[in-house]
Design an enzyme around this catalytic site. Structure first.
Site, PDB file in Angstrom:
ATOM      1  N   SER A  59      34.089  35.665  31.503  1.00 48.05           N
ATOM      2  CA  SER A  59      35.073  36.557  32.114  1.00 48.05           C
ATOM      3  C   SER A  59      35.270  37.863  31.333  1.00 48.05           C
ATOM      4  CB  SER A  59      36.393  35.815  32.297  1.00 48.05           C
ATOM      5  OG  SER A  59      37.277  36.568  33.071  1.00 48.05           O
ATOM      6  N   HIS A  60      36.482  38.081  30.803  1.00 46.59           N
ATOM      7  CA  HIS A  60      36.811  39.346  30.142  1.00 46.59           C
ATOM      8  C   HIS A  60      36.563  39.292  28.633  1.00 46.59           C
ATOM      9  CE1 HIS A  60      40.185  36.615  30.347  1.00 46.59           C
ATOM     10  NE2 HIS A  60      40.670  37.158  29.260  1.00 46.59           N
ATOM     11  N   ASP A  65      36.734  43.588  35.111  1.00 47.67           N
ATOM     12  CA  ASP A  65      36.337  42.872  33.895  1.00 47.67           C
ATOM     13  C   ASP A  65      34.867  42.474  34.001  1.00 47.67           C
ATOM     14  OD1 ASP A  65      36.605  40.887  35.804  1.00 47.67           O
ATOM     15  OD2 ASP A  65      37.417  39.401  34.421  1.00 47.67           O
ATOM     16  N   ASP A 121      33.090  39.799  34.799  1.00 52.74           N
ATOM     17  CA  ASP A 121      32.542  39.109  35.980  1.00 52.74           C
ATOM     18  C   ASP A 121      33.159  39.610  37.289  1.00 52.74           C
ATOM     19  OD1 ASP A 121      35.013  37.899  35.374  1.00 52.74           O
ATOM     20  OD2 ASP A 121      34.421  35.989  36.260  1.00 52.74           O
ATOM     21  N   ASP A 136      36.162  39.700  38.592  1.00 57.76           N
ATOM     22  CA  ASP A 136      37.229  39.069  39.378  1.00 57.76           C
ATOM     23  C   ASP A 136      38.603  39.673  39.084  1.00 57.76           C
ATOM     24  OD1 ASP A 136      37.500  37.914  36.854  1.00 57.76           O
ATOM     25  OD2 ASP A 136      37.708  35.861  37.584  1.00 57.76           O
ATOM     26  N   ARG A 137      38.721  40.427  37.984  1.00 57.38           N
ATOM     27  CA  ARG A 137      40.002  41.080  37.668  1.00 57.38           C
ATOM     28  C   ARG A 137      39.940  42.564  38.009  1.00 57.38           C
ATOM     29  NH1 ARG A 137      42.740  38.371  32.394  1.00 57.38           N
ATOM     30  NH2 ARG A 137      42.052  36.253  32.799  1.00 57.38           N
ATOM     31  N   LYS A 139      39.709  35.034  42.449  1.00 59.71           N
ATOM     32  CA  LYS A 139      40.291  36.367  42.497  1.00 59.71           C
ATOM     33  C   LYS A 139      39.161  37.371  42.644  1.00 59.71           C
ATOM     34  CE  LYS A 139      41.166  35.825  37.525  1.00 59.71           C
ATOM     35  NZ  LYS A 139      41.662  34.501  37.215  1.00 59.71           N
TER      36      LYS A 139
END
Length: 583
Positions: free
Chosen positions: A124-125, A300, A302, A304-305, A400
């Protein structure tokens, strides 16, 4: 057609392969240990129902971080050995987390096949690179993360694993070109389909939004925008959607080439890490001579944010989901027939609650974790949801979705300006937010993180807060002694959630103090490991007097901040006189 054989490899368990809601995340050096990734992948195959493995189709891709290309080849060889029929891989092993969810739900193979799940390779982030983080998680047939029943089973399997299966003689797949490679093994045919990473996702976005009206806005000389992918996987979607489909200028994109180490940066879309975008939008420390764009956004690693910015203006994630919900039916074709309901995570501000109340929508407050939203969506109870940690989404997928959120904002701007593109002045992001506050009131909001505090002290602090909740009169006496200008606490509890879909109960999800004027204090403890704990304090002051919604946020929050720190005896229990991070 190549022929492969299956090899059985003996192995022993590794400690700590417990996947959280976001999968298993460790340093690359940990994942590169012999058998480490193999053990986790085999444990996952063993945890799934047999028909989701034998003869099944699975997706394997991720955000392109360091070690992804090696991991894709290992998982493909193991899938073949475990009787999987087809593996779908995004070109260059790239697929955003929202795109994986879309591919599972929407893509149909040339032979009519549908995917039953996916290994997503992302942390992720978190930063990427040889000495940084790697991650892997499994998503199910609905496109959402594996539920606890499955992740618990995966973990149990990792603690007892003795063997795994791999097709060592299966050649490495060329993932740089789209093509189908066919092989034959002991259980029959096996195909690897390397496909375009963006096509399915773009098609889905075009079915949700009115691309024509967004395009009119984007090509208007009065509208300027900037999108920063922070060298994550969002870059490939940004080029395809904003440039190729919507006609924006190439110069609108920042850091949109995916890199294994995210260009040495931290791919977390917030005011701290998206430095270049923050400067360009006029929110940085140095005052630039250039006029900032009207709209800015970041993603981010991937994708999703999301973070949404106006010219010299920051939109909090809590306000963002509320504003999208308030405008969705008018501005986004997908929602024309109305919203089924809305939901937020418990620590997210109550801005969405006020919208739901006014628009008479079903509303849900859930624990942190996207799976809770997924349950509501699968049951047809929720259309739009969000969380304070820069995550926003809808029921089009079960993750998300950062680019969805940006397209939602562009749709709202396009709708508000549809008769105005030739006029003198555009309605801006700031105008929309301030207009929202005038209608629904404003939730001044901040989060204080105290990181790596002594775990014992952190637990004692939380126990002290629970004790305070025993008597509201006594609690209010303590609060008034700290600040007489703060509203009375009307309710104090530990948040507990009973899932309306499956009846499962999640306890101890955070300590809440709810005030009579709609303000809130929330305390949550995370990561009570050996390194220490993180205490997160969420402070929220509600103001529905429209003459007071334009105050400086820190000034409006200062009485409640003082109550939050003194009520919890933060310094006494943790030795900290200030938080590590203020959001």
């Amino acid at each position: 057609m190549g022929v492969f054989t299956v090899t059985r490899k003996e192995t022993t368990p590794f400690d700590g392969q417990k996947p959280g809601t976001s999968g298993l995340r460790k340093k690359v050096t940990v994942f590169k240990q012999p058998h480490y990734l193999h053990n986790f992948v085999q444990s996952t195959f063993n945890a799934l129902p047999a028909d989701k493995v034998k003869g099944a189709t699975i997706v394997v891709s991720g955000d392109g971080r360091y070690f992804s290309k090696d991991a894709v080849q290992i998982i493909a060889k193991m899938a073949a050995a475990n009787g999987v029929r087809r593996v779908w891989i995004g070109k260059d092993s790239l697929l955003s987390t929202p795109a994986v969810s879309a591919v599972i739900r929407e893509r149909v193979g040339a032979d009519g096949s549908k995917a039953t799940g996916a290994f997503i390779l992302t942390a992720s982030h978190n930063p990427g690179g040889p000495h940084e983080d790697f991650g892997i998680k499994y998503n199910m047939e609905n496109g959402g993360p594996a539920p606890e029943a499955i992740t618990d089973k995966i973990y149990a399997n990792t603690t007892t694993i003795k063997e795994y299966f791999i097709a060592e003689d299966l050649p490495d797949i060329d993932i740089s070109v789209t093509s189908v490679s066919s092989f034959s093994g002991p259980e029959g045919p096996f195909d690897v389909d390397v496909f375009d990473s963006t096509t399915d996702y773009v098609k889905l976005m075009k079915s949700i939004f009115d691309f024509q009206s967004i395009q009119k806005l984007l090509v208007s000389p009065k509208f300027t925008f900037c999108y920063d992918a922070l060298h994550g996987v969002a870059g490939i979607y940004a080029k395809r959607i904003f440039i190729d489909e919507l006609g924006a200028n190439e110069s609108s994109l920042l850091n949109c080439t995916p890199k294994e180490d995210f260009g040495g940066g931290h791919p977390d879309p917030n005011l701290t890490y998206a430095k270049e975008l923050v400067e360009r939008m006029g929110l940085g420390k140095s005052s630039s001579k250039d006029e900032p764009p009207e709209f800015g956004a970041a993603a981010d690693g991937d994708a999703d944010r999301n973070m949404v910015l106006g010219k010299r203006f920051f939109v909090t994630p809590s306000d963002s989901v509320a504003i999208i919900a308030a405008n969705a039916v008018d501005a986004i074709p997908y929602f024309t027939s109305g919203l089924k309901g809305v939901a937020r995570s418990m620590p997210t501000s109550a801005a969405l609650d006020v919208v739901a109340q006014n628009l008479k929508l079903r509303f849900f407050e859930v624990p942190t974790g996207w799976k809770f939203f997924g349950n509501l969506m699968d049951a047809g109870m929720c259309s739009i949801c969000g969380e304070e940690s820069f995550g926003t989404g809808s029921d089009h997928i079960r993750e998300k979705d950062g680019i969805w959120a940006v397209l939602a904002w562009l749709s709202i701007l396009a709708f508000k300006n549809k008769d105005n593109l030739d006029g003198k002045k555009l309605i801006t992001v700031e105008d929309i937010v301030r207009g929202h506050w005038a209608t629904y009131g404003r939730h001044y909001y901040t989060r204080y993180d105290y990181e790596n505090v002594d775990a014992g002290g952190a637990k004692a602090l939380m126990a002290h807060l629970v004790n305070l909740q025993a008597s509201l009169p006594n609690l209010n006496k303590v609060i008034k002694e700290i600040r007489s200008d703060v509203s009375d606490a009307a309710q104090a509890d530990e948040f507990e959630y009973k899932d309306p879909v499956d009846g499962s109960i999640s306890k101890h999800q955070g300590i809440r103090f709810l005030f009579a004027d709609g303000s809130r204090l929330v305390y949550r403890l995370s990561g009570t490991g050996s390194v220490g704990a993180t205490i997160r304090v969420y402070i929220e002051q509600y103001e529905n007097d429209s003459t007071k919604t334009g105050r400086d946020s820190q000034e409006a929050l200062s009485p409640l901040v003082e109550v939050a720190i003194k009520l919890s005896k933060m310094e006494e229990f943790t030795g900290r006189s200030a938080p590590t991070v203020i959001t």
